[in-house]
Design an enzyme around this catalytic site. Structure first.
Site, PDB file in Angstrom:
ATOM      1  N   LYS A 298       0.847  -1.204   0.000  1.00 57.79           N
ATOM      2  CA  LYS A 298       0.000   0.000   0.000  1.00 57.79           C
ATOM      3  C   LYS A 298       0.880   1.251   0.000  1.00 57.79           C
ATOM      4  CE  LYS A 298      -0.285  -0.482   5.019  1.00 57.79           C
ATOM      5  NZ  LYS A 298      -1.115  -0.920   6.152  1.00 57.79           N
TER       6      LYS A 298
ATOM      7  N   TYR B 172      13.971  31.321   5.457  1.00 56.49           N
ATOM      8  CA  TYR B 172      12.819  31.993   6.053  1.00 56.49           C
ATOM      9  C   TYR B 172      12.939  32.097   7.574  1.00 56.49           C
ATOM     10  CZ  TYR B 172      10.371  31.040   1.632  1.00 56.49           C
ATOM     11  OH  TYR B 172       9.988  30.968   0.318  1.00 56.49           O
TER      12      TYR B 172
HETATM   13  C1  LIG Z   1      -0.333  -1.726   6.944  1.00 59.32           C
HETATM   14  C2  LIG Z   1      -0.885  -2.989   7.442  1.00 59.32           C
HETATM   15  C3  LIG Z   1      -0.031  -4.096   7.645  1.00 59.32           C
HETATM   16  C4  LIG Z   1       1.477  -4.001   7.535  1.00 59.32           C
HETATM   17  O1  LIG Z   1       1.947  -3.296   8.652  1.00 59.32           O
HETATM   18  P1  LIG Z   1       3.517  -3.183   9.018  1.00 59.32           P
HETATM   19  O2  LIG Z   1       3.547  -2.617  10.380  1.00 59.32           O
HETATM   20  O3  LIG Z   1       4.111  -2.276   8.003  1.00 59.32           O
HETATM   21  O4  LIG Z   1       4.070  -4.546   8.941  1.00 59.32           O
HETATM   22  C5  LIG Z   1      -0.625  -5.293   7.984  1.00 59.32           C
HETATM   23  N1  LIG Z   1      -1.964  -5.398   8.169  1.00 59.32           N
HETATM   24  C6  LIG Z   1      -2.799  -4.355   8.009  1.00 59.32           C
HETATM   25  C7  LIG Z   1      -4.260  -4.531   8.239  1.00 59.32           C
HETATM   26  C8  LIG Z   1      -2.285  -3.104   7.670  1.00 59.32           C
HETATM   27  O5  LIG Z   1      -3.115  -2.068   7.560  1.00 59.32           O
END
Ligand SMILES: *Cc1c(COP(=O)(O)O)cnc(C)c1O
Length: 396
Positions: A35, A276
């Site tokens: 993702k 800035y």
């Molecule tokens: C993002 C996510 C993961 C992976 O999480 P990490 O901490 O990066 O390993 C796994 N399960 C769900 C439901 C997530 O949203």
């Protein structure tokens, strides 16, 4: 090619995945979270690599992220971790993206869309039932799981392909955090058992992300869902220390380097200010290097003061406020080690020459490596390292 860019060290990604595999039983499946463009690493590149290494599931957060993978030839199962809305649902079927479902309203909406989409009676579409065992985000309560599984099974085209829950404190290592995770796990087991008791196959069950995968091997179930560790970072320092105190060693290597080049070197007399707000004023004669990278690239404003970049094996401080597109570094007077157009590494793996990691930037910005990595913007083109013939610049 813009000088501000990122390189993806594929070898390190492979290394991290093999470290993950070593921590699993051979039959445990991996659902790799890709993702948010694979945490900023280019989802198509990560997915292709993961697929070739035998990863069976990939996790995305939006339907569009799933479509991007399919349009680039990814065949692995794709799990949609967040909820979509009815107008997007037909794309789940069209691109074979497996949604998490729960609640009568959502299951009914999906089932109605499936009835419209699938023409043949025999077509089945797999969904994973989300159970909220204590994360307080999405999912039904474990007491409702059997009823929701029945609802899925009784629809014409939906089929229960798996069950999923997510831990709230898996990166917590205190006794009370461990107790909470155990309570969540047991609640999930109860939900799975209740579905089985109705004569419904619960499918592929998963609960652990990166942290739980490492700290709770007894909770792997059928599949684990690592994200951050595949990209070379521990979920947090606490987990890392906890594991090393228990002799668990998972060797992780950062995958992404964030780089730029010196585009100007300017002499600065004592008393002159930078950027800035005039927050930094030189207390001696010095030289200032200008870098064409700023917060619109992902070098967040809150990283200064404090952040350091590496030039030819030495760290130099970013001084004054980081601007949208540029920032300034104090390299000291007449420094023979820094020349115009020299390569600058902001963070990355050792091999990139970086002396800082995304974790260092995270602690500076009071955040986690996840946020540092996903903050790299579209303007920072990602290239494969070593460079292959086909550029892996963003596919959108
Ligand atoms: C993002 C996510 C993961 C992976 O999480 P990490 O901490 O990066 O390993 C796994 N399960 C769900 C439901 C997530 O949203």
């Amino acid at each position: 090619m813009r000088s501000t860019k990122a390189f993806i060290y594929k070898k390190n990604f492979e290394h991290n995945l093999s470290e993950i595999k070593k921590a699993l039983k051979p039959e445990t499946k991996i659902c790799l979270a890709v993702k948010a463009d694979a945490y900023g690493h280019n989802a198509v590149l990560a997915a292709k690599e993961a697929e070739s290494l035998g990863v069976e599931f990939l996790a995305v957060a939006t339907v569009d992220e799933g479509i991007e993978l399919r349009e680039n030839g990814i065949k692995a199962n794709i799990l949609l971790l967040s909820l979509c809305t009815p107008p997007e649902m037909h794309e789940l079927f069209e691109f074979n993206i497996t949604p998490l479902v729960f609640s009568k309203a959502y299951i009914k909406a999906l089932s109605d869309e499936a009835d419209r989409y699938f023409t043949s009676k025999s077509e089945e579409f797999s969904v994973h039932l989300a159970v909220d065992t204590g994360m307080g985000r999405i999912g039904c309560y474990s007491s409702e799981a059997a009823e929701e599984a029945r609802l899925i099974s009784s629809s014409s085209h939906l089929k229960l392909g798996g069950m999923i829950t997510h831990f709230a404190l898996s990166d917590g290592v205190s006794d009370s955090a461990q107790d909470y995770t155990r309570m969540q796990y047991e609640d999930f087991v109860k939900a799975v058992e209740s579905v089985k008791a109705c004569g419904i196959n619960p499918g592929i069950c998963s609960c652990g992300s990166s942290a739980a995968l490492m700290t709770h091997p007894e909770m792997h179930f059928d599949m684990v869902r690592p994200g951050i560790i595949a990209y070379g970072y521990y979920p947090d320092e606490v987990t890392k220390e906890y594991l090393s105190s228990r002799g668990v060693h998972i060797d992780l290597k950062p995958v992404l380097s964030f780089e730029t080049e010196v585009v100007a070197i300017r002499p600065f007399p004592k008393g002159k200010s930078v950027s800035y707000g005039r927050t930094w004023i030189s207390d001696k004669d010095t030289d200032i290097a200008v870098l064409p990278v700023g917060y619109a690239d992902g070098l967040l404003r809150r990283f200064s003061p404090g952040s350091q970049v590496t030039i030819n094996g030495r760290k130099y401080p970013v001084v004054g406020r980081i601007c949208m597109d540029q920032c300034m570094v104090d390299i000291g007077k007449n420094n023979p080690d820094v020349k115009l157009w020299d390569r600058v590494v902001i963070f990355g793996p050792e091999e990139s020459g970086a002396l800082c990691t995304a974790e260092d930037y995270a602690s500076l910005g009071k955040t986690i490596s996840y946020e540092v990595l996903t903050s790299l913007s579209k303007r920072v083109v990602r290239y494969e390292f070593p460079e292959s013939n086909s550029s892996t610049s963003e596919t959108r």
